[in-house]
Write a protein that holds these residues in place. Structure first.
Motif, PDB file in Angstrom:
ATOM      1  N   THR A 263      -1.216 -11.592  -9.077  1.00 62.36           N
ATOM      2  CA  THR A 263      -2.213 -10.536  -9.281  1.00 62.36           C
ATOM      3  C   THR A 263      -3.488 -11.124  -9.868  1.00 62.36           C
ATOM      4  O   THR A 263      -3.443 -11.983 -10.750  1.00 62.36           O
ATOM      5  CB  THR A 263      -1.665  -9.456 -10.228  1.00 62.36           C
ATOM      6  OG1 THR A 263      -0.438  -8.945  -9.706  1.00 62.36           O
ATOM      7  CG2 THR A 263      -2.654  -8.301 -10.377  1.00 62.36           C
ATOM      8  N   GLU A 265      -8.059 -11.893  -9.265  1.00 63.85           N
ATOM      9  CA  GLU A 265      -9.132 -12.229  -8.344  1.00 63.85           C
ATOM     10  C   GLU A 265      -8.718 -13.379  -7.443  1.00 63.85           C
ATOM     11  O   GLU A 265      -8.216 -14.408  -7.901  1.00 63.85           O
ATOM     12  CB  GLU A 265     -10.375 -12.639  -9.163  1.00 63.85           C
ATOM     13  CG  GLU A 265     -11.633 -12.772  -8.336  1.00 63.85           C
ATOM     14  CD  GLU A 265     -12.168 -11.423  -7.869  1.00 63.85           C
ATOM     15  OE1 GLU A 265     -12.854 -11.385  -6.834  1.00 63.85           O
ATOM     16  OE2 GLU A 265     -11.882 -10.411  -8.542  1.00 63.85           O
ATOM     17  N   LYS A 267      -6.305 -13.366  -5.407  1.00 73.12           N
ATOM     18  CA  LYS A 267      -4.862 -13.341  -5.147  1.00 73.12           C
ATOM     19  C   LYS A 267      -4.504 -12.096  -4.342  1.00 73.12           C
ATOM     20  O   LYS A 267      -5.268 -11.130  -4.292  1.00 73.12           O
ATOM     21  CB  LYS A 267      -4.087 -13.385  -6.463  1.00 73.12           C
ATOM     22  CG  LYS A 267      -4.313 -14.686  -7.232  1.00 73.12           C
ATOM     23  CD  LYS A 267      -3.508 -14.724  -8.510  1.00 73.12           C
ATOM     24  CE  LYS A 267      -3.725 -16.048  -9.261  1.00 73.12           C
ATOM     25  NZ  LYS A 267      -2.959 -16.102 -10.513  1.00 73.12           N
ATOM     26  N   LEU A 269      -2.361  -9.637  -4.706  1.00 71.12           N
ATOM     27  CA  LEU A 269      -2.078  -8.370  -5.375  1.00 71.12           C
ATOM     28  C   LEU A 269      -3.268  -7.951  -6.230  1.00 71.12           C
ATOM     29  O   LEU A 269      -3.881  -8.760  -6.926  1.00 71.12           O
ATOM     30  CB  LEU A 269      -0.829  -8.489  -6.252  1.00 71.12           C
ATOM     31  CG  LEU A 269       0.455  -8.991  -5.588  1.00 71.12           C
ATOM     32  CD1 LEU A 269       1.633  -8.850  -6.539  1.00 71.12           C
ATOM     33  CD2 LEU A 269       0.727  -8.280  -4.279  1.00 71.12           C
ATOM     34  N   LYS A 270      -3.558  -6.637  -6.169  1.00 72.61           N
ATOM     35  CA  LYS A 270      -4.667  -6.098  -6.951  1.00 72.61           C
ATOM     36  C   LYS A 270      -4.191  -5.599  -8.307  1.00 72.61           C
ATOM     37  O   LYS A 270      -4.738  -5.944  -9.351  1.00 72.61           O
ATOM     38  CB  LYS A 270      -5.338  -4.969  -6.166  1.00 72.61           C
ATOM     39  CG  LYS A 270      -6.594  -4.422  -6.800  1.00 72.61           C
ATOM     40  CD  LYS A 270      -7.230  -3.377  -5.880  1.00 72.61           C
ATOM     41  CE  LYS A 270      -8.527  -2.852  -6.470  1.00 72.61           C
ATOM     42  NZ  LYS A 270      -9.156  -1.844  -5.575  1.00 72.61           N
ATOM     43  N   ARG A 271      -3.168  -4.771  -8.320  1.00 73.28           N
ATOM     44  CA  ARG A 271      -2.562  -4.290  -9.568  1.00 73.28           C
ATOM     45  C   ARG A 271      -1.230  -3.634  -9.211  1.00 73.28           C
ATOM     46  O   ARG A 271      -0.916  -3.428  -8.042  1.00 73.28           O
ATOM     47  CB  ARG A 271      -3.472  -3.296 -10.298  1.00 73.28           C
ATOM     48  CG  ARG A 271      -3.807  -2.039  -9.533  1.00 73.28           C
ATOM     49  CD  ARG A 271      -4.701  -1.117 -10.356  1.00 73.28           C
ATOM     50  NE  ARG A 271      -5.068   0.092  -9.641  1.00 73.28           N
ATOM     51  CZ  ARG A 271      -6.142   0.222  -8.890  1.00 73.28           C
ATOM     52  NH1 ARG A 271      -6.964  -0.806  -8.732  1.00 73.28           N
ATOM     53  NH2 ARG A 271      -6.414   1.358  -8.271  1.00 73.28           N
ATOM     54  N   TYR A 272      -0.469  -3.292 -10.248  1.00 74.81           N
ATOM     55  CA  TYR A 272       0.814  -2.628 -10.018  1.00 74.81           C
ATOM     56  C   TYR A 272       1.055  -1.617 -11.132  1.00 74.81           C
ATOM     57  O   TYR A 272       0.512  -1.721 -12.236  1.00 74.81           O
ATOM     58  CB  TYR A 272       1.960  -3.648  -9.936  1.00 74.81           C
ATOM     59  CG  TYR A 272       2.077  -4.556 -11.124  1.00 74.81           C
ATOM     60  CD1 TYR A 272       2.810  -4.191 -12.255  1.00 74.81           C
ATOM     61  CD2 TYR A 272       1.452  -5.806 -11.130  1.00 74.81           C
ATOM     62  CE1 TYR A 272       2.913  -5.031 -13.353  1.00 74.81           C
ATOM     63  CE2 TYR A 272       1.548  -6.650 -12.219  1.00 74.81           C
ATOM     64  CZ  TYR A 272       2.288  -6.248 -13.333  1.00 74.81           C
ATOM     65  OH  TYR A 272       2.381  -7.076 -14.420  1.00 74.81           O
ATOM     66  N   LEU A 293      -2.252  -3.822  -3.027  1.00 71.41           N
ATOM     67  CA  LEU A 293      -2.693  -5.127  -2.533  1.00 71.41           C
ATOM     68  C   LEU A 293      -4.213  -5.201  -2.490  1.00 71.41           C
ATOM     69  O   LEU A 293      -4.908  -4.176  -2.512  1.00 71.41           O
ATOM     70  CB  LEU A 293      -2.122  -5.382  -1.135  1.00 71.41           C
ATOM     71  CG  LEU A 293      -0.609  -5.201  -0.978  1.00 71.41           C
ATOM     72  CD1 LEU A 293      -0.189  -5.546   0.442  1.00 71.41           C
ATOM     73  CD2 LEU A 293       0.154  -6.038  -1.982  1.00 71.41           C
ATOM     74  N   SER A 294      -4.708  -6.409  -2.418  1.00 65.97           N
ATOM     75  CA  SER A 294      -6.145  -6.614  -2.261  1.00 65.97           C
ATOM     76  C   SER A 294      -6.593  -6.112  -0.895  1.00 65.97           C
ATOM     77  O   SER A 294      -5.773  -5.799  -0.017  1.00 65.97           O
ATOM     78  CB  SER A 294      -6.481  -8.103  -2.403  1.00 65.97           C
ATOM     79  OG  SER A 294      -6.070  -8.596  -3.670  1.00 65.97           O
ATOM     80  N   HIS A 295      -7.909  -6.021  -0.693  1.00 63.54           N
ATOM     81  CA  HIS A 295      -8.431  -5.527   0.571  1.00 63.54           C
ATOM     82  C   HIS A 295      -7.946  -6.396   1.725  1.00 63.54           C
ATOM     83  O   HIS A 295      -7.691  -7.590   1.579  1.00 63.54           O
ATOM     84  CB  HIS A 295      -9.967  -5.515   0.524  1.00 63.54           C
ATOM     85  CG  HIS A 295     -10.581  -4.741   1.646  1.00 63.54           C
ATOM     86  ND1 HIS A 295     -10.883  -5.306   2.873  1.00 63.54           N
ATOM     87  CD2 HIS A 295     -10.943  -3.431   1.736  1.00 63.54           C
ATOM     88  CE1 HIS A 295     -11.408  -4.387   3.664  1.00 63.54           C
ATOM     89  NE2 HIS A 295     -11.458  -3.240   3.005  1.00 63.54           N
ATOM     90  N   GLU A 298      -9.499  -9.671   2.300  1.00 68.10           N
ATOM     91  CA  GLU A 298      -9.434 -10.641   1.211  1.00 68.10           C
ATOM     92  C   GLU A 298      -8.074 -11.331   1.115  1.00 68.10           C
ATOM     93  O   GLU A 298      -7.841 -12.071   0.166  1.00 68.10           O
ATOM     94  CB  GLU A 298      -9.749  -9.942  -0.115  1.00 68.10           C
ATOM     95  CG  GLU A 298     -11.148  -9.321  -0.154  1.00 68.10           C
ATOM     96  CD  GLU A 298     -11.380  -8.531  -1.429  1.00 68.10           C
ATOM     97  OE1 GLU A 298     -10.453  -8.505  -2.280  1.00 68.10           O
ATOM     98  OE2 GLU A 298     -12.467  -7.951  -1.582  1.00 68.10           O
ATOM     99  N   ARG A 299      -7.183 -11.073   2.040  1.00 69.77           N
ATOM    100  CA  ARG A 299      -5.868 -11.719   2.010  1.00 69.77           C
ATOM    101  C   ARG A 299      -5.438 -12.064   3.429  1.00 69.77           C
ATOM    102  O   ARG A 299      -5.869 -11.422   4.398  1.00 69.77           O
ATOM    103  CB  ARG A 299      -4.824 -10.808   1.352  1.00 69.77           C
ATOM    104  CG  ARG A 299      -4.729  -9.406   1.930  1.00 69.77           C
ATOM    105  CD  ARG A 299      -3.765  -8.538   1.147  1.00 69.77           C
ATOM    106  NE  ARG A 299      -3.864  -7.139   1.500  1.00 69.77           N
ATOM    107  CZ  ARG A 299      -3.209  -6.549   2.490  1.00 69.77           C
ATOM    108  NH1 ARG A 299      -2.368  -7.277   3.230  1.00 69.77           N
ATOM    109  NH2 ARG A 299      -3.357  -5.265   2.748  1.00 69.77           N
TER     110      ARG A 299
END
Length: 718
Positions: A263, A265, A267, A269-272, A293-295, A298-299
């Motif tokens: 999680t 920047e 990475k 995962l954005k948050r949980y 998940l990130s945009h 971005e992954r």
């Protein structure tokens, strides 16, 4: 949802731009392009009125319908415009060309519109959740097509009479486009004349393509809906039954540590978000985590790839089991596993035996992973049996024993009290420290009614420790156990269900009842419903065409285009590695109307030319040659209108792509083959047919007394 809506808006704008470019390239004039282009905003705004009256909203599916409508609403205007423009080039005045040209093509426009509407409307009556999802989709498309035909027969002729001039010469791109189509029409005419001399070859080709389509249909994987990358997944953690909240929290924190490492920047995962215990009536041995998940840009990994990779690391958590689940397709209820097999039987002992046998068989199947059931005998239980004879000898009643156990091991309401006008229960229960283990029963006493002395409860009861299920479930009012499983990579849902049914027949006795739930149930129900809808749409289209052409042969010739289009769609799905699912089946139903349009244009104009006295074969060739340009234009508009769905990326692209594949490949291949197959089969079967206008003229002759004994069908020379 917001990201998916944004992607559909982008597809809508790109589709509109592509369609306008296609019209300009085919017509070669910006001023002429404006005539069919103005149909788009008029039809879309009128469609919004219908959507508002029906209480519909702007959502992903209605926008998806509008994306497809962009390529469809201009078709009628293009056909009318091309017919009027052709007459002006032959020397007629614009006003007369607009009047006679729209009248000449009006029957074909009405026929194609009714065909499309008769295909779209059955989509609104599909059973199950698919009906709820696609009802607005079908009505939106039908409304857009209806308004476009109205505009094509009214506004388009008026604009042509005002904006087109007689004798104006083509220049620049327009001249080159016209020169190309003259060259193409010349070579097409020569090729078609050869084809219609051997019409049986065309019939054999249709049969061969139909068989090939059946072969592809049997080979393509089948599933309920494609897996969408929704930018999130769930993690369910389950500790052993009877675990305390503290032990579950410890395991959950280990799981969070794994997620935290992924999680931030740069990475995936954005948050949980963690919930302990889990959702609903979950017990303290369960926890649930929602991982955002990130945009998408971005992954590099999809949600399923991330869930699979992290799931392997979750296996290292001691004393607990953790599963990563991606959201189900189309919002289906369930725990994330596509396989949900329900075993029903007379009692749980019998069901448990069947469960064990099926679980062993399913775990041996390479198509399945993570086989589990909802009947887990892991919850610690104590069975306390009272020695009735000993209790009676010592003067202890069973009610005293039961009340003591209830109070000390559970709780009991003994009275109530009122405070400031509100009544509260007084609950009597033992301290947590006094009921932590079975040995604490030795500290419990009951009073004897004979001696008045306290008797140790341990002298009166026998304690048996055992494990049992946390809950007992029913399905269709029968005792049931549900078995769940995930699919192995590369395995389709339809393939897995077929294999499980075979294993169940070999493993379970005839008295065992098997049912399906969740995504498996939706797949089976929607699949049969969609095939029935496809057949119903085909029959409705045939009846509509038969009523309009007053013939059963002409509709059959026109509907030959359907297997051609389906073959193209299946080739596209096979080439892209896609599957047979709800979205591709919806696209196949739409292909009935989209492919039949081209056949209507050729057959209707061939009937007109025969009524004017043209020889039979000449009429067929001339009708196909004249309609070559509008067929290519309308097919290109439909294809390029659906191209953003095929090439789109981002949120929800996995669901939009199957419809795009089916429409683009189906319409393209159908349009090319229709130009040769329909004229050939018309020559083969339709020689004795006549047009509806022939019957009208025959009635007029009979009324005027000049018709004599007119025959029902004209005798046309070969």
């Amino acid at each position: 949802i917001e990201a998916s809506m944004r992607e559909v808006y982008v597809a809508l704008g790109v589709a509109l731009a592509l369609v306008l470019v296609v019209i300009y390239v085919f017509l070669g004039s910006f001023k002429v392009t404006l005539i069919p282009a103005i149909v788009v905003p008029v039809s879309v705004i009128a469609t919004f009125i219908v959507m508002g009256a029906m209480g519909y909203t702007i959502n992903v599916l209605t926008l998806l319908g509008l994306v497809l409508a962009i390529g469809l609403v201009v078709d009628d205007a293009i056909v009318v415009l091309e017919n009027i423009y052709r007459r002006i080039e032959q020397g007629e005045s614009p006003l007369l060309s607009a009047l006679d040209g729209s009248k000449e093509i009006g029957f074909a426009v009405i026929a194609t519109t009714l065909v499309l509407v008769s295909v779209f409307v059955p989509l609104s009556y599909i059973e199950g959740d698919v009906s709820r999802l696609f009802r607005e989709f079908g009505i939106t498309l039908a409304a857009a097509v209806l308004f476009s035909s109205l505009v094509a027969l009214t506004l388009t002729p008026m604009l042509c009479s005002k904006m087109l001039k007689r004798g104006q010469s083509r220049k620049g791109l327009a001249a080159k486009v016209d020169q190309f189509f003259k060259w193409l029409r010349k070579h097409y005419r020569h090729a078609l004349q050869r084809v219609i001399t051997v019409p049986w070859v065309a019939l054999a080709a249709v049969v061969a393509l139909t068989l090939f389509a059946g072969f592809l249909l049997d080979r393509l994987p089948a599933e309920y809906a494609p897996n969408e990358d929704r930018g999130a997944f769930f993690v369910s953690l389950r500790a052993p039954e009877g675990s305390t909240l503290e032990s579950t929290d410890k395991a959950t924190r280990q799981l969070e540590a794994i997620l935290q490492a992924e999680t931030g920047e740069g990475k995936p995962l954005k948050r949980y978000l963690t919930r302990l215990p889990g959702w609903g009536d979950a017990s303290v041995n369960n926890s649930t985590l929602i991982v955002l998940l990130s945009h998408w840009d971005e992954r590099e990994e999809t949600d399923r790839e991330l869930a699979t990779r992290l799931g392997e690391r979750f296996d290292a958590i001691p004393g607990a089991r953790a599963f990563a689940r991606t959201p189900r397709a189309l919002g289906i209820r369930g725990d994330g596993n596509p396989i949900e097999l329900v075993l029903g039987g007379p009692d749980y002992d019998q069901l448990k035996d069947w469960r064990d046998r099926m679980q062993a068989a399913m775990e041996a199947m390479p198509e399945l992973q993570e086989v589990d059931s909802d009947y887990q005998e892991r919850k610690p239980q104590m069975k306390i049996s009272v020695d009735r004879d000993r209790a009676a000898t010592l003067g202890v009643s069973l009610s005293n024993v039961g009340r003591t156990l209830e109070t000390m091991l559970g709780s009991r309401i003994v009275t109530t009290y009122v405070d400031r006008g509100r009544e509260y229960n007084v609950i009597l229960m033992g301290e947590d420290a006094d009921r932590a283990s079975p040995d604490d029963l030795t500290n419990l006493y009951v009073r004897s009614s004979l001696t008045g002395q306290l008797v140790p409860l341990s002298n009166l009861v026998v304690i048996t420790e055992m494990a049992g299920p946390s809950e007992l479930k029913r399905y269709d009012r029968m005792r049931s156990i549900t078995m769940t499983a995930a699919l192995a990579p590369g395995v389709s849902l339809g393939e897995a269900i077929e294999k499980i049914e075979q294993v169940a027949q070999e493993t379970l006795p005839a008295s065992a009842r098997t049912s399906w739930d969740g995504e498996s149930q939706e797949y089976l129900e929607s699949g049969s419903s969609l095939y029935l809808t496809f057949g119903l749409a085909l029959v409705i289209v045939f009846l509509v065409l038969a009523a309009q052409f007053e013939s059963f042969i002409n509709p059959l010739v026109i509907l030959v285009t359907v297997p051609l289009a389906l073959t193209g769609a299946l080739v596209g799905l096979w080439g892209y590695g896609s599957s047979i699912n709800v979205f591709s089946q919806i696209g196949a139903i739409l292909l009935i109307g989209l492919s039949a349009k081209n056949g209507v244009l050729i057959v209707e104009f061939a009937n007109q030319l025969r009524d004017r006295g043209m020889r039979f074969r000449e009429a067929v060739v001339e009708a196909a040659a004249v309609r070559l340009r509008p067929i290519l234009m309308t097919s290109a508009c439909t294809t390029f209108g659906a191209l953003p769905l095929l090439l789109g990326t981002g949120a929800g692209a996995e669901s939009r792509q199957p419809i795009g594949i089916v429409v683009v490949y189906g319409v393209t291949i159908s349009a090319i083959l229709t130009l040769f197959v329909v004229p050939a089969l018309y020559v083969l079967f339709a020689r004795s047919t006549s047009s509806p206008q022939h019957v009208t003229r025959m009635i007029e002759r009979l009324r005027s007394g000049t018709g004599g004994e007119a025959s029902a069908a004209p005798e046309t020379p070969p």
